[in-house]
Design a protein around this motif. Structure first.
Motif, mmCIF file in Angstrom:
data_model
loop_
_atom_site.group_PDB
_atom_site.id
_atom_site.type_symbol
_atom_site.label_atom_id
_atom_site.label_comp_id
_atom_site.label_asym_id
_atom_site.label_seq_id
_atom_site.Cartn_x
_atom_site.Cartn_y
_atom_site.Cartn_z
ATOM 1 N N PRO A 181 -25.978 8.545 -14.825
ATOM 2 C CA PRO A 181 -24.985 8.359 -14.183
ATOM 3 C C PRO A 181 -24.708 6.847 -13.774
ATOM 4 O O PRO A 181 -25.646 6.166 -13.638
ATOM 5 C CB PRO A 181 -24.862 9.068 -12.955
ATOM 6 C CG PRO A 181 -26.597 9.210 -12.696
ATOM 7 C CD PRO A 181 -27.095 9.190 -14.051
ATOM 8 N N ILE A 182 -23.691 6.315 -13.989
ATOM 9 C CA ILE A 182 -23.404 4.915 -13.666
ATOM 10 C C ILE A 182 -22.555 4.490 -12.381
ATOM 11 O O ILE A 182 -23.097 3.653 -11.604
ATOM 12 C CB ILE A 182 -22.822 4.164 -15.010
ATOM 13 C CG1 ILE A 182 -23.187 4.088 -16.028
ATOM 14 C CG2 ILE A 182 -22.435 2.650 -14.723
ATOM 15 C CD1 ILE A 182 -22.961 3.729 -17.522
ATOM 16 N N HIS A 183 -21.614 5.137 -12.251
ATOM 17 C CA HIS A 183 -20.739 5.060 -10.953
ATOM 18 C C HIS A 183 -21.674 5.443 -10.018
ATOM 19 O O HIS A 183 -22.214 6.289 -9.759
ATOM 20 C CB HIS A 183 -19.536 5.968 -11.027
ATOM 21 C CG HIS A 183 -18.437 5.370 -10.151
ATOM 22 N ND1 HIS A 183 -18.479 5.684 -9.021
ATOM 23 C CD2 HIS A 183 -17.322 4.580 -10.456
ATOM 24 C CE1 HIS A 183 -17.497 5.097 -8.227
ATOM 25 N NE2 HIS A 183 -16.731 4.310 -9.361
ATOM 26 N N PRO A 184 -21.514 4.645 -8.846
ATOM 27 C CA PRO A 184 -22.144 4.685 -7.640
ATOM 28 C C PRO A 184 -21.632 6.021 -7.058
ATOM 29 O O PRO A 184 -22.663 6.857 -6.354
ATOM 30 C CB PRO A 184 -21.998 3.611 -6.586
ATOM 31 C CG PRO A 184 -21.149 2.936 -7.423
ATOM 32 C CD PRO A 184 -20.798 3.020 -8.744
ATOM 33 N N TYR A 185 -20.594 6.494 -7.181
ATOM 34 C CA TYR A 185 -20.217 7.609 -6.654
ATOM 35 C C TYR A 185 -20.935 9.061 -7.393
ATOM 36 O O TYR A 185 -21.535 9.895 -6.514
ATOM 37 C CB TYR A 185 -18.802 8.118 -6.597
ATOM 38 C CG TYR A 185 -18.158 9.306 -6.058
ATOM 39 C CD1 TYR A 185 -18.394 9.605 -4.682
ATOM 40 C CD2 TYR A 185 -17.934 10.242 -6.765
ATOM 41 C CE1 TYR A 185 -18.131 10.981 -4.274
ATOM 42 C CE2 TYR A 185 -17.376 11.491 -6.408
ATOM 43 C CZ TYR A 185 -17.587 11.805 -5.187
ATOM 44 O OH TYR A 185 -17.263 13.180 -4.590
ATOM 45 N N THR A 186 -21.105 8.879 -8.563
ATOM 46 C CA THR A 186 -21.570 9.760 -9.248
ATOM 47 C C THR A 186 -23.151 10.040 -8.920
ATOM 48 O O THR A 186 -23.513 11.134 -8.830
ATOM 49 C CB THR A 186 -21.387 9.719 -10.963
ATOM 50 O OG1 THR A 186 -20.122 9.330 -10.994
ATOM 51 C CG2 THR A 186 -21.807 10.857 -11.747
ATOM 52 N N LYS A 187 -23.533 8.756 -8.908
ATOM 53 C CA LYS A 187 -25.244 8.870 -8.526
ATOM 54 C C LYS A 187 -25.348 9.325 -7.081
ATOM 55 O O LYS A 187 -26.241 10.231 -7.039
ATOM 56 C CB LYS A 187 -25.636 7.187 -8.419
ATOM 57 C CG LYS A 187 -25.610 6.853 -9.898
ATOM 58 C CD LYS A 187 -26.326 5.313 -9.568
ATOM 59 C CE LYS A 187 -26.279 4.475 -10.894
ATOM 60 N NZ LYS A 187 -26.528 3.058 -10.661
ATOM 61 N N GLY A 188 -24.411 8.901 -6.144
ATOM 62 C CA GLY A 188 -24.545 9.444 -4.757
ATOM 63 C C GLY A 188 -24.457 10.964 -4.656
ATOM 64 O O GLY A 188 -24.991 11.599 -4.154
ATOM 65 N N LEU A 189 -23.621 11.414 -5.355
ATOM 66 C CA LEU A 189 -23.086 12.850 -5.526
ATOM 67 C C LEU A 189 -24.240 13.446 -6.064
ATOM 68 O O LEU A 189 -24.527 14.699 -5.692
ATOM 69 C CB LEU A 189 -21.768 13.479 -6.259
ATOM 70 C CG LEU A 189 -21.070 14.603 -6.244
ATOM 71 C CD1 LEU A 189 -20.670 14.448 -4.839
ATOM 72 C CD2 LEU A 189 -19.972 14.475 -7.196
ATOM 73 N N PHE A 190 -24.902 13.239 -7.236
ATOM 74 C CA PHE A 190 -26.024 13.806 -7.775
ATOM 75 C C PHE A 190 -27.261 13.908 -6.913
ATOM 76 O O PHE A 190 -28.275 14.784 -6.656
ATOM 77 C CB PHE A 190 -26.482 13.134 -8.903
ATOM 78 C CG PHE A 190 -25.384 13.243 -10.197
ATOM 79 C CD1 PHE A 190 -24.363 14.118 -9.847
ATOM 80 C CD2 PHE A 190 -25.738 13.194 -11.636
ATOM 81 C CE1 PHE A 190 -23.458 14.322 -10.848
ATOM 82 C CE2 PHE A 190 -24.894 13.161 -12.577
ATOM 83 C CZ PHE A 190 -23.750 13.840 -12.038
ATOM 84 N N ARG A 191 -27.299 12.928 -5.931
ATOM 85 C CA ARG A 191 -28.575 12.804 -5.141
ATOM 86 C C ARG A 191 -28.405 13.598 -3.740
ATOM 87 O O ARG A 191 -29.228 13.841 -3.011
ATOM 88 C CB ARG A 191 -28.704 11.291 -4.782
ATOM 89 C CG ARG A 191 -29.656 10.657 -5.723
ATOM 90 C CD ARG A 191 -29.911 9.134 -5.210
ATOM 91 N NE ARG A 191 -30.069 8.115 -6.285
ATOM 92 C CZ ARG A 191 -29.535 7.014 -6.447
ATOM 93 N NH1 ARG A 191 -28.863 6.378 -5.296
ATOM 94 N NH2 ARG A 191 -29.777 6.298 -7.335
ATOM 95 N N SER A 192 -27.025 13.951 -3.559
ATOM 96 C CA SER A 192 -26.829 14.418 -2.231
ATOM 97 C C SER A 192 -27.402 15.926 -2.112
ATOM 98 O O SER A 192 -27.553 16.350 -1.007
ATOM 99 C CB SER A 192 -25.323 14.624 -2.058
ATOM 100 O OG SER A 192 -24.834 13.276 -1.890
ATOM 101 N N ARG A 193 -27.787 16.556 -3.017
ATOM 102 C CA ARG A 193 -28.059 17.882 -3.196
ATOM 103 C C ARG A 193 -29.792 18.047 -3.120
ATOM 104 O O ARG A 193 -30.362 17.368 -4.005
ATOM 105 C CB ARG A 193 -27.924 18.716 -4.611
ATOM 106 C CG ARG A 193 -26.158 19.133 -4.200
ATOM 107 C CD ARG A 193 -25.849 20.045 -3.027
ATOM 108 N NE ARG A 193 -26.457 21.130 -3.184
ATOM 109 C CZ ARG A 193 -26.997 22.094 -2.254
ATOM 110 N NH1 ARG A 193 -26.402 22.033 -1.085
ATOM 111 N NH2 ARG A 193 -27.493 23.192 -2.514
ATOM 112 N N PRO A 194 -30.243 18.618 -2.143
ATOM 113 C CA PRO A 194 -31.794 18.671 -2.032
ATOM 114 C C PRO A 194 -32.111 19.876 -3.262
ATOM 115 O O PRO A 194 -31.548 20.855 -3.036
ATOM 116 C CB PRO A 194 -31.952 19.359 -0.564
ATOM 117 C CG PRO A 194 -30.789 19.886 -0.289
ATOM 118 C CD PRO A 194 -29.518 19.287 -0.820
ATOM 119 N N ALA A 195 -33.000 19.412 -4.147
ATOM 120 C CA ALA A 195 -33.285 20.239 -5.222
ATOM 121 C C ALA A 195 -34.541 20.786 -4.760
ATOM 122 O O ALA A 195 -35.585 20.281 -5.322
ATOM 123 C CB ALA A 195 -33.190 19.540 -6.487
#
Lengths: 323, 263, 318
Positions: A245-259
């Motif tokens: 993912p390149i866009h900082p929002y996309t990155k942030g969104l992906f990181r927001s979920r605890p896996a």
């Protein structure tokens, strides 16, 4: 995109009327849905994803909403602005299912009555048989009995199945699913997603899946659009987007979920802007962006090609991509 | 701006009626047969009636009485009804059903019949009329307050308040009352108009305020016999219409404002 | 590897609660649920809608009374009037959990008025401290609930719960109506507060991943009963109850197997309904949906038994 596009939207934008002014809800953007594929839109509340779906079906009241741009279905222009001419598309070529199946059904009518609406005489028996058949295809146990039930007598998962059956009766080529599993329990959610995937496989149904749930989108879709504040901020094939993912929002969104981990989450500060909220003319994500600089506050950035079919709306995608 | 002005005028009328003892140029009950049915003039601004009493002074004094009693009845029934309604909605159970059944029974009496009963027991007079009105008017408030309280009770906020250690009394006062007040206010305003009309109406029928004291409804009744001198009916009539329309508009505006705030 | 066991703060002993439905059918909200919670730990309760997890929260908070069973707080039967301040709760829908006519400062002052002897000025200061504790600014006290976003309002609700300086914090689906990025912020906030204030928590949620992030131990509920319990949530993969397995697998999507489609309860004939209702009363709560269910499962309810250290399960097949 490799396959042939079933639906193409060009410069599609939606504005909402407030008094004398028009508030942009969805900013002009292009979109394509592959035939037989599953296209996913992911975004948080107020990002305009549901509006976009409604627009594709021409469901907006022209007094309150202003829609610009063109939509082509199978090469044919869709008259999204003319409600009366949409009948040829709605339900027949593309159909929609909603988040809350209970509110989509009339509580005073049985499930069967919903299927038979608008039918007369001999048609009715035929249609009833068809409906039972469709319910059966949705792996609905005892479809005959379901026809006689009222909506409140069915569980959320069963209602969602009934709704999918109802929307597929006209054999549409495209099914737009707006948060189809959000109101359901996780085990039921899995069943509905499984059903949608199966329909896609067996009947060649194309899907437009809208969700805030990254897990749902990443499992189902083969092409992802990420939306933020009414704009498509990143788009690309699912594996490319998930891995890089390149866009900082996309990155942030992906990181927001605890896996399933106890490691501290990297969070984005702030919250997504509400519809019509003033984001200051610059990139709408700039206030929450860890790599924003002065330039981000001036003028919205454009959607740029980062890779063969990977597009990003961030002016720093090249320079600071490593962040 | 225009609408504000429209609300300012009735406020002004209310104010000058309240100040009647100071502002009224003449004693409202002083009859002077020599100048009966006088036309509008510098000394008698709105002319005089069939006994030569100054109509302007009588309108002011009458307004004071009419609106005063209307306000009294409205306030008393609102306070009583709201308290009872809140309590009823809050406690629920037997008390709730007793209150609601009781109000059903009272409500089934037509207002006028109740007035006649009270008047026949207590005699003619504004006191009887007010009492009879009180008997039916609180029901409105009680029902509304009860239903609103019931709705409010279902909210998590009440649970949260309980967990915050607040007593029931505090919850009633601090949460429920504050939450239902904005919805009750428009009703209060509309009801005031209704009470004013009712008091004027009963006085018109000779059940309320007794002559020689001035009252708008009674003044209209007096004027009925002298149609050739329309001033006697016109001015108090205009006042009644004006005030009732104003409070209705006020009620509507309050409601509109609330709806905007809620959405 | 297990953490040192602190003092037991809360012990729930076999509580049951049954409601009457409109058709006079009993609804089993809780059946013989029991667990204990040590000081400073966080218990995650997961299950799907209607599994009784919210009722459990309310019963512990003292909002509702159990039909049977006992709640022990610090070893003594809980008298909720006495321990009110040490047992606070955060609700799911923050907009519904505050009085929209009161400013944030007033909302936060309410528990302070009731539980502390602070004067007006000290209360003001405490309100400001609380706001900053949950990541808001002191100026926010003059705002009405409407002026906050959902995430900010939930922070205020957390601050209100913390105002009473509780030992035990009950979190009833605190994140489920929020955006993903805001959920992450609150997850971090809760995990920080838990450490800083040495809070004991009970987190009720349908979101297994969020529970995994915050909780130390896990309780899985189905049909009002606890079906599986594990002391250390990091052993989550060792859970074996068929329902827990299904819950864990819900995240994964398989397109091959046909079984996923047929698991829903379906429309039942009267006979079948009666039969299932009877088995639901007496047998295993999950028997009707369990792929492994046998005759025994419908007739006899398995109790929550310790299979290995720190892992208890209610299943005939273990």
């Amino acid at each position: 995109m490799t396959g042939e596009n079933l639906l193409v939207a060009e410069g599609l934008s939606v504005s909402m009327r407030e008094g004398e002014t028009w508030i942009p809800v969805v900013y002009p953007g292009d979109m394509a849905i592959e035939r037989g594929g599953c296209t996913g839109i992911i975004g948080e509340s107020g990002c305009g994803k549901s509006m976009l779906c409604k627009t594709l079906l021409g469901l907006h009241d022209p007094g309150k909403w202003q829609v610009r741009g063109q939509v082509f279905f199978d090469g044919e222009r869709v008259p999204i602005e003319a409600d009366d001419r949409m009948d040829a598309f709605r339900g027949r070529r593309m159909s929609m299912i909603l988040q809350d199946p209970l509110s989509a059904f009339d509580p005073r009518m049985t499930i069967g009555a919903h299927f038979l609406e608008g039918c007369k005489g001999k048609q009715k028996a035929l249609r009833r048989r068809e409906a039972v058949e469709w319910l059966g295809r949705m792996y609905m146990p005892e479809p005959e009995a379901v026809m006689k039930r009222y909506p409140f007598e069915l569980s959320g998962g069963m209602l969602q199945r009934a709704m999918i059956a109802l929307s597929l009766m006209g054999e549409p080529e495209l099914l737009i699913a707006d948060e189809p599993t959000t109101a359901l329990d996780s085990t039921v959610q899995r069943e509905i997603l499984w059903l949608l995937a199966r329909l896609r496989e067996e009947r060649g149904l194309s899907l437009l899946l809208v969700s805030h749930d990254l897990k749902v989108i990443s499992r189902m879709a083969d092409w992802i659009y990420v939306m933020y504040a009414g704009r498509i901020v990143e788009q690309g094939p699912v594996n490319v987007l998930l891995e890089n993912p390149i866009h900082p929002y996309t990155k942030g969104l992906f990181r927001s979920r605890p896996a399933y981990s106890k490691e501290r989450l990297t969070v984005m500060a702030g919250r997504p802007p509400r519809i019509g909220e003033d984001t200051g003319g610059g990139c709408p994500f700039a206030p929450r962006c860890p790599q924003a600089d002065a330039a981000c506050g001036e003028g919205d950035s454009k959607l740029e090609r980062a890779d063969e079919d990977h597009f990003v709306r961030c002016r720093h995608w090249k320079g600071k991509a490593g962040l | 701006m225009k609408r504000k002005f429209f609300l300012l005028l009735p406020a002004l009328l209310v104010l000058i009626c309240l100040l009647a003892p100071v502002l009224a140029p003449w004693d409202p009950n002083k009859a002077d047969p020599t100048i009966k049915f006088a036309k509008m003039s510098a000394s008698h601004w709105l002319g005089t009636d069939y006994l030569g009493r100054d109509i302007f002074s009588r309108v002011l004094w009458g307004g004071r009485r009419t609106m005063g009693y209307a306000a009294l009845v409205t306030a008393a029934s609102a306070v009583f009804g709201t308290c009872l309604g809140m309590l009823s909605g809050f406690t629920g159970g037997v008390f709730d059903s007793v209150v609601m059944k009781g109000s059903d029974i009272l409500r089934s009496f037509p207002g006028i019949v109740l007035v006649l009963i009270v008047v026949s027991v207590r005699g003619v007079g504004i006191g009887s009329v007010c009492l009879a009105m009180l008997l039916v008017r609180w029901i409105w408030y009680a029902r509304m307050a009860r239903n609103l309280t019931r709705a409010e009770m279902g909210r998590t906020a009440i649970l949260a308040s309980r967990l915050s250690g607040s007593s029931w009394l505090k919850i009633l006062r601090r949460h429920i009352f504050i939450s239902i007040l904005p919805e009750m206010l428009p009703v209060l305003s509309l009801d005031f108009g209704g009470a004013l009309l009712a008091i004027s109406g009963y006085s018109f029928l000779g059940l309320g305020i007794l002559p020689p004291d001035a009252e708008w409804g009674m003044m209209i009744n007096d004027g009925r016999n002298y149609m050739e001198h329309p001033g006697m009916m016109l001015w108090p009539g205009l006042c009644v219409v004006f005030i009732v329309i104003s409070v209705n508009l006020l009620g509507d505006r309050l409601r509109d404002k609330l709806e905007v705030r809620r959405s | 590897m297990r953490e040192a066991q602190g003092n037991t703060l809360l012990e729930v002993k076999n509580i049951s609660k049954t409601y009457q439905s409109r058709k006079r059918q009993p609804v089993y909200a809780l059946r013989e649920v029991g667990f204990s919670l040590q000081e400073g730990r966080c218990l995650g309760v997961v299950g799907e809608s209607g599994c009784g997890k919210s009722t459990l929260c309310r019963v512990i908070a003292g909002i509702e009374k159990p039909d049977v069973g006992e709640i022990l707080y610090q070893g003594e039967p809980a008298d909720h009037r006495k321990i009110r301040s040490s047992l606070q709760m955060v609700f799911q829908n923050s907009m519904d959990a505050v009085n929209i006519h009161l400013k944030a400062g007033k909302i936060l002052a309410e528990p302070l008025e009731n539980f502390t002897s602070l004067n007006r000025n000290q209360r003001e200061q405490e309100v400001e401290r609380l706001l900053e504790l949950v990541g808001l600014s002191a100026e926010d006290k003059a705002k009405y609930p409407r002026q906050f976003s959902g995430g900010q309002l939930q922070r205020i609700c957390i601050a209100r719960a913390l105002a009473a300086e509780p030992k035990l914090l009950l979190l009833d689906e605190p994140l489920s109506s929020l955006d993903v990025s805001v959920q992450a912020q609150l997850l971090n906030l809760l995990s920080d507060l838990k450490k800083e204030l040495h809070l004991t928590c009970l987190l009720v949620s349908h979101d297994l991943e969020a529970v995994y992030y915050l909780a130390d131990k896990l309780l899985v509920m189905y049909g009002g009963a606890a079906v599986e319990e594990i002391e250390d949530i990091r052993d989550i993969c060792a859970l074996t109850h068929p329902y827990t397995r299904r819950l864990l697998e819900a995240g994964e999507l398989e397109t091959e197997s046909g079984e996923a489609g047929q698991k829903d309860e379906g429309i039942l004939t009267e006979e079948k309904r009666e039969y299932l209702a009877a088995s639901f009363r007496e047998g295993c709560v999950y028997a009707g949906h369990c792929p492994r269910a046998e005759r025994k499962c419908f007739l006899e309810r398995p109790g929550l038994v310790e299979r290995e250290a720190g892992h208890r399960i209610a299943c005939h097949f273990g």
